[in-house]
Design a protein around this motif. Structure first.
Motif, PDB file in Angstrom:
ATOM      1  N   LYS A 167       0.813  -1.221   0.000  1.00  0.00           N
ATOM      2  CA  LYS A 167       0.000   0.000   0.000  1.00  0.00           C
ATOM      3  C   LYS A 167       0.845   1.270   0.000  1.00  0.00           C
ATOM      4  N   HIS A 168       2.168   1.111   0.060  1.00  0.00           N
ATOM      5  CA  HIS A 168       3.079   2.256   0.087  1.00  0.00           C
ATOM      6  C   HIS A 168       4.132   2.066  -0.994  1.00  0.00           C
ATOM      7  N   ASP A 169       4.258   3.067  -1.857  1.00  0.00           N
ATOM      8  CA  ASP A 169       5.218   2.920  -2.939  1.00  0.00           C
ATOM      9  C   ASP A 169       6.617   3.335  -2.509  1.00  0.00           C
ATOM     10  N   SER A 170       7.585   2.919  -3.299  1.00  0.00           N
ATOM     11  CA  SER A 170       8.984   3.236  -3.021  1.00  0.00           C
ATOM     12  C   SER A 170       9.219   4.727  -3.158  1.00  0.00           C
ATOM     13  N   ALA A 171      10.118   5.261  -2.339  1.00  0.00           N
ATOM     14  CA  ALA A 171      10.447   6.688  -2.407  1.00  0.00           C
ATOM     15  C   ALA A 171      11.230   7.018  -3.662  1.00  0.00           C
ATOM     16  N   THR A 172      11.876   6.009  -4.254  1.00  0.00           N
ATOM     17  CA  THR A 172      12.698   6.245  -5.447  1.00  0.00           C
ATOM     18  C   THR A 172      12.016   5.797  -6.729  1.00  0.00           C
ATOM     19  N   ASP A 173      11.028   4.915  -6.627  1.00  0.00           N
ATOM     20  CA  ASP A 173      10.311   4.433  -7.808  1.00  0.00           C
ATOM     21  C   ASP A 173       8.873   4.148  -7.410  1.00  0.00           C
ATOM     22  N   ALA A 174       7.982   5.039  -7.811  1.00  0.00           N
ATOM     23  CA  ALA A 174       6.582   4.947  -7.386  1.00  0.00           C
ATOM     24  C   ALA A 174       5.891   3.700  -7.930  1.00  0.00           C
ATOM     25  N   LYS A 175       6.488   3.014  -8.900  1.00  0.00           N
ATOM     26  CA  LYS A 175       5.889   1.811  -9.465  1.00  0.00           C
ATOM     27  C   LYS A 175       6.215   0.563  -8.644  1.00  0.00           C
ATOM     28  N   LYS A 176       7.095   0.706  -7.660  1.00  0.00           N
ATOM     29  CA  LYS A 176       7.485  -0.430  -6.835  1.00  0.00           C
ATOM     30  C   LYS A 176       6.973  -0.234  -5.410  1.00  0.00           C
TER      31      LYS A 176
ATOM     32  N   LEU B 191       5.790  16.767   9.034  1.00  0.00           N
ATOM     33  CA  LEU B 191       6.926  16.025   8.488  1.00  0.00           C
ATOM     34  C   LEU B 191       6.863  14.551   8.871  1.00  0.00           C
ATOM     35  N   ALA B 192       6.389  14.244  10.074  1.00  0.00           N
ATOM     36  CA  ALA B 192       6.384  12.858  10.556  1.00  0.00           C
ATOM     37  C   ALA B 192       5.119  12.097  10.179  1.00  0.00           C
ATOM     38  N   SER B 193       4.200  12.723   9.489  1.00  0.00           N
ATOM     39  CA  SER B 193       2.901  12.103   9.226  1.00  0.00           C
ATOM     40  C   SER B 193       2.947  11.217   7.990  1.00  0.00           C
ATOM     41  N   VAL B 194       3.035   9.914   8.213  1.00  0.00           N
ATOM     42  CA  VAL B 194       2.976   8.974   7.085  1.00  0.00           C
ATOM     43  C   VAL B 194       1.601   9.016   6.434  1.00  0.00           C
ATOM     44  N   GLU B 195       0.609   9.556   7.169  1.00  0.00           N
ATOM     45  CA  GLU B 195      -0.732   9.692   6.604  1.00  0.00           C
ATOM     46  C   GLU B 195      -0.734  10.567   5.358  1.00  0.00           C
ATOM     47  N   LEU B 196       0.249  11.479   5.246  1.00  0.00           N
ATOM     48  CA  LEU B 196       0.318  12.346   4.064  1.00  0.00           C
ATOM     49  C   LEU B 196       0.964  11.640   2.883  1.00  0.00           C
ATOM     50  N   ARG B 197       1.604  10.512   3.137  1.00  0.00           N
ATOM     51  CA  ARG B 197       2.281   9.768   2.076  1.00  0.00           C
ATOM     52  C   ARG B 197       1.237   9.186   1.131  1.00  0.00           C
ATOM     53  N   GLN B 198       1.364   9.508  -0.142  1.00  0.00           N
ATOM     54  CA  GLN B 198       0.429   9.094  -1.196  1.00  0.00           C
ATOM     55  C   GLN B 198      -0.985   9.640  -0.975  1.00  0.00           C
ATOM     56  N   ALA B 199      -1.102  10.686  -0.161  1.00  0.00           N
ATOM     57  CA  ALA B 199      -2.405  11.312   0.079  1.00  0.00           C
ATOM     58  C   ALA B 199      -2.645  12.407  -0.958  1.00  0.00           C
ATOM     59  N   PRO B 200      -3.713  12.325  -1.735  1.00  0.00           N
ATOM     60  CA  PRO B 200      -3.983  13.358  -2.749  1.00  0.00           C
ATOM     61  C   PRO B 200      -4.646  14.585  -2.144  1.00  0.00           C
ATOM     62  N   TRP B 201      -4.505  15.686  -2.858  1.00  0.00           N
ATOM     63  CA  TRP B 201      -5.205  16.913  -2.485  1.00  0.00           C
ATOM     64  C   TRP B 201      -6.056  17.353  -3.678  1.00  0.00           C
ATOM     65  N   ILE B 202      -5.514  18.156  -4.571  1.00  0.00           N
ATOM     66  CA  ILE B 202      -6.224  18.571  -5.778  1.00  0.00           C
ATOM     67  C   ILE B 202      -5.241  18.542  -6.955  1.00  0.00           C
ATOM     68  N   LEU B 203      -5.784  18.571  -8.154  1.00  0.00           N
ATOM     69  CA  LEU B 203      -4.990  18.659  -9.387  1.00  0.00           C
ATOM     70  C   LEU B 203      -3.876  17.611  -9.385  1.00  0.00           C
ATOM     71  N   TRP B 204      -2.626  18.053  -9.558  1.00  0.00           N
ATOM     72  CA  TRP B 204      -1.508  17.113  -9.657  1.00  0.00           C
ATOM     73  C   TRP B 204      -0.936  16.719  -8.295  1.00  0.00           C
ATOM     74  N   TYR B 205      -1.528  17.187  -7.219  1.00  0.00           N
ATOM     75  CA  TYR B 205      -1.030  16.855  -5.891  1.00  0.00           C
ATOM     76  C   TYR B 205      -1.601  15.492  -5.469  1.00  0.00           C
ATOM     77  N   THR B 206      -0.886  14.444  -5.847  1.00  0.00           N
ATOM     78  CA  THR B 206      -1.312  13.084  -5.538  1.00  0.00           C
ATOM     79  C   THR B 206      -0.553  12.477  -4.364  1.00  0.00           C
ATOM     80  N   ASP B 207       0.477  13.169  -3.883  1.00  0.00           N
ATOM     81  CA  ASP B 207       1.263  12.673  -2.750  1.00  0.00           C
ATOM     82  C   ASP B 207       1.800  13.877  -1.989  1.00  0.00           C
ATOM     83  N   LEU B 208       1.167  14.187  -0.864  1.00  0.00           N
ATOM     84  CA  LEU B 208       1.547  15.366  -0.086  1.00  0.00           C
ATOM     85  C   LEU B 208       2.863  15.190   0.664  1.00  0.00           C
ATOM     86  N   ALA B 209       3.416  13.970   0.646  1.00  0.00           N
ATOM     87  CA  ALA B 209       4.707  13.744   1.293  1.00  0.00           C
ATOM     88  C   ALA B 209       5.870  13.932   0.321  1.00  0.00           C
ATOM     89  N   ARG B 210       5.583  14.145  -0.956  1.00  0.00           N
ATOM     90  CA  ARG B 210       6.620  14.382  -1.957  1.00  0.00           C
ATOM     91  C   ARG B 210       6.644  15.866  -2.314  1.00  0.00           C
TER      92      ARG B 210
END
Length: 549
Positions: free
Chosen positions: A91-100, A446-465
């Motif tokens: 359920k969590h993608d790689s930080a270096t390759d989102a496809k893994k 910064l410590a919230s893994v909940e923001l990882r891969q969390a979308p907001w609007i438009l192109w913001y599909t991962d608030l941790a990136r």
């Protein structure tokens, strides 16, 4: 020191601190681990009731791999030691390759981060350890129902038969690890079970720029609460932590994710029978760091069978998940010295998310809430700055009038402040009070893994990136620059130039920050500009009315 100099000092200090942390601060030195198949493997943790220890210096060798798939993880168990050697979080993608998928545990590509278990006893040194070769019923398993069991059988040891069973559950990162010990020998057996996390000191995948978070072991007990020890301290033989326990957990932490052996699950009794039966041990051994718990079992008489289950949590530091696994596990979200501020702010963020079901909008609402709470303080600060700005033309004339006579100039300025009832430091104290809260918000987001891969609007599909198009950092830079026109200009030309350049230079760092963090600061700046513009206009209008009357 006037308010502008204080602002410069605060901003530059934060910038220097972040730059130092990124480029100069000591970081955990990568351990020179060769291929996993030849990495030196430490002996078992010391038994507190048994003197016998595995004496050979075996290697972390690879045997047959047993592959396990559930809806949230893919795991690999090695028959050597029955170690959990590979764990991917689906359920969590790689930080270096989102496809893994994210790789939490591994013994590949020169990395070592594995979970090990074993048994030791003075009366039977042949009990299975993390170096014993187990046999498995099959080589692959797939979860189809609510739970799945993987059984590993150890060779008989002087009549003692041991079966290790992994239990995987649907939708869960909580893995049960059970030992069933049947004493078929002729003498009583008093075994000690150990549970260890073994890893190298390399920085975890996706360690962010300007955002070096804690990586290393930690322990928690109800008596001593949360304690962490750095790799550097372990290497030096330092670090204070609870050695004895009746409950709690021992784990390895990193940004967003953790692993932990849990001695007392939230819905079960502790495996510790008394205050001397469970122990924690953190150490550096042959360049690998271990965090282990040992549990002394009750004596097993000949013909009897005993069982012990210790869960392994291996997954994200998700607050809603951690609080359902064990007491104190939520402290893995380590906020450091700003914990007193960051924890309630994160709690508020989760409540707001429950209302809007979107982490981006929850951050916006959190910003509005914090801004509303601090409105009286910021209003006082902005009123002070607005009055200072209104006096700026008089300051310029006084500067021309007194020329190089700095003493007379300062005396005249102080007289003007006194007559106009203006405190040049009036805008500083409210700002200083807010700084710990702003830093707390920084660490909470910064410590919230909940923001990882969390979308907001438009192109913001991962608030941790970071923002892929840098729109939010540009908005933040623009708002910081605009604020310089709303504040009273410094009388010193050099300071005036710095105030124009500083927003651009300081905002450059935010190009590498998670989008969720930049969203907070951008929204906060926009609200500050609106508030300051309104106060400036109100003071200007009141002066006009006073002149007309």
């Amino acid at each position: 020191m006037d308010s502008k100099r204080l602002i410069i000092f605060i901003v530059l200090s934060m910038g220097i601190l972040l730059l130092w942390q990124e480029y100069f601060a000591p970081k955990p030195a990568p351990q020179q681990v060769a291929q996993t198949q030849t990495a030196s493997q430490p002996d078992a943790p010391a038994s507190h009731t048994a003197s016998a220890q595995p004496a050979d210096a075996a290697k972390l060798t690879a045997g047959q791999r047993i592959r396990v798939s559930t809806d949230v993880i893919k795991a690999e168990i090695d028959t050597v030691g029955g170690d959990l050697r590979q764990l991917d979080l689906l359920k969590h993608d790689s930080a270096t390759d989102a496809k893994k998928p994210f790789e939490l545990l591994t013994d590949k590509n020169g990395r070592v981060y594995v979970a090990q278990t074993g048994l030791v006893a003075a009366s039977n040194p042949a009990l299975p350890t993390h170096k014993t070769v187990y046999t498995a019923e099959q080589s692959s398993y797939t979860l189809n129902g609510d739970s799945l069991q993987v059984k590993l059988t150890a060779p008989a040891a002087n009549g003692v038969q041991v079966v290790k069973t992994y239990t995987f559950k649907k939708g869960s990162y909580d893995i049960g690890v059970r030992f069933d010990i049947h004493n078929g020998g002729s003498t009583p057996l008093a075994p000690t079970a150990y549970y260890r996390l073994l890893r190298d000191g390399q920085a975890p995948e996706g360690e962010g720029r300007f955002a070096h978070t804690f990586t290393g072991p930690a322990v928690y007990t109800s008596d001593n609460k949360f304690q962490k020890v750095s790799f550097d301290d372990l290497a030096k033989g330092k670090g204070d932590y609870a050695k004895n326990a009746t409950d709690g957990w021992v784990g390895m932490l990193q940004h967003y994710f953790m692993t932990a052996w849990v001695l007392k699950p939230l819905d079960a009794a502790s495996v510790c029978k008394d205050d001397k039966s469970c122990h924690f041990e953190l150490k550096d051994s042959n360049g690998l760091y271990s965090a282990a718990a040992t549990v002394d079992l009750k004596t097993i008489n000949p013909g009897q069978t005993a069982s012990i289950t210790v869960p392994l949590y291996a997954g994200p530091e998700d607050y809603s998940v951690l609080t359902k696994v064990a007491d104190g596990l939520e402290y893995s979200k380590d906020y450091g010295w700003v914990h007193i501020f960051a924890s309630p702010l994160f709690w508020l963020l989760t409540k707001l998310h429950g209302l809007v079901q979107n982490w981006g909008w929850a951050i916006v609402l959190l910003t509005l809430t914090v801004k509303a709470i601090f409105y009286p303080l910021t209003a006082a600060s902005y009123r002070s700055m607005a009055k200072m700005k209104a006096l700026a033309p008089r300051l310029e004339r006084m500067k021309e009038q007194y020329g190089d006579d700095r003493m007379k100039f300062q005396q005249a300025v102080m007289e003007m402040y006194k007559s106009e009832k203006v405190n040049p430091l009036g805008g500083c104290l409210p700002m200083l009070i807010q700084i710990p809260v702003f830093i707390g918000l920084y660490w909470a987001l910064l410590a919230s893994v909940e923001l990882r891969q969390a979308p907001w609007i438009l192109w913001y599909t991962d608030l941790a990136r970071p923002d892929p198009y840098y729109v939010l950092p540009v908005i933040m830079a623009a708002t910081m620059f605009l604020q310089t026109f709303l504040n009273p200009p410094p009388t010193d030309p050099m300071q005036a130039k710095m105030m124009k350049i500083m927003p651009v230079a300081f905002s450059a760092m935010f190009f590498f920050f998670p989008a969720g963090l930049v969203l907070y600061y951008a929204v906060n700046n926009i609200l500050s500009i609106a508030q300051q513009w309104y106060i400036n206009k109100s003071i200007e209008n009141s002066k006009k009315v006073a002149l007309q009357s």
